[in-house]
Design an enzyme around this catalytic site. Structure first.
Site, PDB file in Angstrom:
ATOM      1  N   ASP A 102     -13.366  -4.605  -0.386  1.00  0.00           N
ATOM      2  CA  ASP A 102     -12.006  -4.481  -0.898  1.00  0.00           C
ATOM      3  C   ASP A 102     -11.406  -5.893  -0.952  1.00  0.00           C
ATOM      4  O   ASP A 102     -11.690  -6.637  -1.882  1.00  0.00           O
ATOM      5  CB  ASP A 102     -11.262  -3.517   0.044  1.00  0.00           C
ATOM      6  CG  ASP A 102      -9.894  -3.116  -0.457  1.00  0.00           C
ATOM      7  OD1 ASP A 102      -9.720  -2.996  -1.672  1.00  0.00           O
ATOM      8  OD2 ASP A 102      -8.989  -2.917   0.363  1.00  0.00           O
ATOM      9  N   LYS A 130     -14.598  -3.449  -5.196  1.00  0.00           N
ATOM     10  CA  LYS A 130     -13.258  -3.317  -5.783  1.00  0.00           C
ATOM     11  C   LYS A 130     -12.730  -4.735  -6.007  1.00  0.00           C
ATOM     12  O   LYS A 130     -11.890  -5.219  -5.258  1.00  0.00           O
ATOM     13  CB  LYS A 130     -12.369  -2.626  -4.733  1.00  0.00           C
ATOM     14  CG  LYS A 130     -11.609  -1.395  -5.188  1.00  0.00           C
ATOM     15  CD  LYS A 130     -10.531  -1.069  -4.173  1.00  0.00           C
ATOM     16  CE  LYS A 130     -10.896   0.042  -3.237  1.00  0.00           C
ATOM     17  NZ  LYS A 130      -9.774   0.397  -2.320  1.00  0.00           N
TER      18      LYS A 130
HETATM   19  P1  IMP Z   1     -11.761  -5.392   3.335  1.00  0.00           P
HETATM   20  O1  IMP Z   1     -11.841  -6.248   4.584  1.00  0.00           O
HETATM   21  O2  IMP Z   1     -10.372  -5.366   2.759  1.00  0.00           O
HETATM   22  O3  IMP Z   1     -12.779  -5.809   2.282  1.00  0.00           O
HETATM   23  O4  IMP Z   1     -12.019  -3.885   3.742  1.00  0.00           O
HETATM   24  C1  IMP Z   1     -13.190  -3.502   4.267  1.00  0.00           C
HETATM   25  C2  IMP Z   1     -13.271  -2.079   4.731  1.00  0.00           C
HETATM   26  O5  IMP Z   1     -12.103  -1.280   4.505  1.00  0.00           O
HETATM   27  C3  IMP Z   1     -14.364  -1.390   3.957  1.00  0.00           C
HETATM   28  O6  IMP Z   1     -15.629  -1.748   4.449  1.00  0.00           O
HETATM   29  C4  IMP Z   1     -14.007   0.058   4.155  1.00  0.00           C
HETATM   30  O7  IMP Z   1     -14.563   0.515   5.365  1.00  0.00           O
HETATM   31  C5  IMP Z   1     -12.492   0.034   4.152  1.00  0.00           C
HETATM   32  N1  IMP Z   1     -11.981   0.384   2.807  1.00  0.00           N
HETATM   33  C6  IMP Z   1     -11.564  -0.448   1.833  1.00  0.00           C
HETATM   34  N2  IMP Z   1     -11.197   0.219   0.714  1.00  0.00           N
HETATM   35  C7  IMP Z   1     -11.417   1.525   0.987  1.00  0.00           C
HETATM   36  C8  IMP Z   1     -11.256   2.746   0.211  1.00  0.00           C
HETATM   37  O8  IMP Z   1     -10.863   2.778  -0.962  1.00  0.00           O
HETATM   38  N3  IMP Z   1     -11.594   3.895   0.863  1.00  0.00           N
HETATM   39  C9  IMP Z   1     -12.052   3.930   2.132  1.00  0.00           C
HETATM   40  N4  IMP Z   1     -12.230   2.833   2.879  1.00  0.00           N
HETATM   41  C10 IMP Z   1     -11.916   1.635   2.307  1.00  0.00           C
END
Ligand code: IMP
Ligand code: MG
Length: 174
Positions: A102, A130
């Site tokens: 994300d 994403k």
């Molecule tokens: P980041 O550090 O923002 O890249 O987020 C990482 C983690 O957040 C991912 O590995 C997921 O476990 C969770 N996450 C991010 N987006 C989603 C989503 O749309 N649905 C469910 N979990 C998410």
């Protein structure tokens, strides 16, 4: 339980097909190399379980779980390891198996922490990407699906701990 399923984004069949392709790519790349797959809990537990069965070269499997504290400060220390891998990763080519990238901040920190232990190499395979929400410069080496800026659940991914058991990936109506 808040939130309901809006629509199915990616079906079980589509996931399987993409995993088979990715498994072939990984099998070719790591044929003569000591391979360690590290799944980031909890979201990637199903993806790891499925993709590893499309990898036909010897590999070991381990798990890691982290907790993120991204508030005001985004200095190092914003990700805490709450369950660490058991392997000495300096002996392996590491492939991190992730459910979704994300903002990229969690993975960025995980990679930084793992690299300190001098693995032979580190690459990332992610089920979903994403890119619209990325805040750090980070790309997966292998990404099975790119999705728009939606909140998704299923196939390991949760909303408030629920929906991980859905066999497909769905958009959540929040
Ligand atoms: P980041 O550090 O923002 O890249 O987020 C990482 C983690 O957040 C991912 O590995 C997921 O476990 C969770 N996450 C991010 N987006 C989603 C989503 O749309 N649905 C469910 N979990 C998410
Ligand atoms: Mg995750």
């Amino acid at each position: 339980m808040d939130g309901s399923i809006k629509k199915i984004l990616i079906t079980e069949e589509e996931i399987k097909e993409a995993e088979e392709k990715a498994g072939k790519i990984l099998s070719t790349e790591y044929r003569e190399k000591p391979l360690l797959l590290i799944s980031l809990l909890k979201g990637a537990f199903i993806f790891l379980a499925d993709i590893c069965r499309y990898i036909d070269v010897p590999c070991r499997i381990d798990f890691m779980e982290t907790k993120s504290y991204f508030g005001g400060t985004e200095s190092s220390g914003s990700v805490e390891i709450i369950k660490d891998v058991r392997h000495d990763i300096s002996k392996y080519h590491v492939v991190i198996v992730e459910d979704i990238i994300d903002t990229g901040r969690t993975l960025n920190e995980v990679i930084r922490m793992l690299k300190k232990r001098k693995p032979l190499s580190v690459k990332v395979v992610t089920l979903l990407d994403k890119p619209a929400r990325r805040t750090v410069k980070l790309n997966a080496d292998l990404s099975l699906f790119t999705i728009p800026d939606l909140f998704v659940v299923g196939y390991g991914m949760d909303y408030d701990g629920y929906y991980r058991n859905l066999p497909y990936i769905a958009e959540l109506d929040l």
